[in-house]
Design an enzyme around this catalytic site. Structure first.
Site, PDB file in Angstrom:
ATOM      1  N   ASP A   1      41.526  91.883  25.263  1.00  0.00           N
ATOM      2  CA  ASP A   1      40.825  93.014  24.651  1.00  0.00           C
ATOM      3  C   ASP A   1      41.486  94.318  25.119  1.00  0.00           C
ATOM      4  O   ASP A   1      41.824  94.481  26.290  1.00  0.00           O
ATOM      5  CB  ASP A   1      39.343  93.001  25.051  1.00  0.00           C
TER       6      ASP A   1
ATOM      7  N   HIS B   1      34.885  87.039  16.222  1.00  0.00           N
ATOM      8  CA  HIS B   1      35.582  86.950  17.500  1.00  0.00           C
ATOM      9  C   HIS B   1      34.596  86.612  18.606  1.00  0.00           C
ATOM     10  O   HIS B   1      33.440  87.014  18.571  1.00  0.00           O
ATOM     11  CB  HIS B   1      36.344  88.238  17.817  1.00  0.00           C
TER      12      HIS B   1
END
Ligand code: 5GP
Ligand code: ZN
Length: 114
Positions: free
Chosen positions: A30, A100
């Site tokens: 991320d 996700h």
């Protein structure tokens, strides 16, 4: 999907720090980590959100969970543990509309909402 950020990451049009990849699943770091380890695991196929998972996706979704466990083992956080979060839709706080799975690890995670 043309204008989907994570589809562009799948196609390599936007760079990412890949953690795992196979024909169906991609995992990458991320960009704005919320924990020492913060990995996003996605199906390469565009699925808008958990709300749009179909019967035909059941095997793929199961595979995402076993892939998460493999990532945990390969990256050394299986034993200490981790948290998997899926934000779904506006009220769920989803910002990128490509399904996700957030995988958070590397510290004792904070406040439990559920
Ligand atoms: P959501 O809020 O939709 O559940 O989570 C979207 C996540 O995608 C956020 O944690 C955000 O930091 C991450 N993100 C947004 N844009 C990018 C990007 O271009 N690259 C990477 N690696 N992560 C991104
Ligand atoms: Zn997409």
């Amino acid at each position: 999907m043309e204008d989907c950020l994570f589809c562009k990451i799948v196609k390599g049009e936007i760079p990412s720090k890949k953690v795992y990849e196979d024909e169906e699943v991609l995992a990458f770091k991320d960009i704005n980590p919320a924990a020492p380890i913060h990995i996003l695991v996605i199906p390469k196929k565009h699925i808008t959100s958990l709300a749009y998972v179909k019967k035909e996706d059941e095997i793929l979704i199961g595979k995402i969970y076993t892939t998460i466990n493999k990532i945990a083992e390969d990256n050394g956080f299986k034993e200490n543990g981790y948290r998997v979060i899926v934000n779904c839709g506006k009220d769920g706080g989803q910002e990128v509309m490509h399904l996700h799975f957030h995988v958070l690890a590397g510290t004792q995670l904070g406040e439990k909402i559920v």
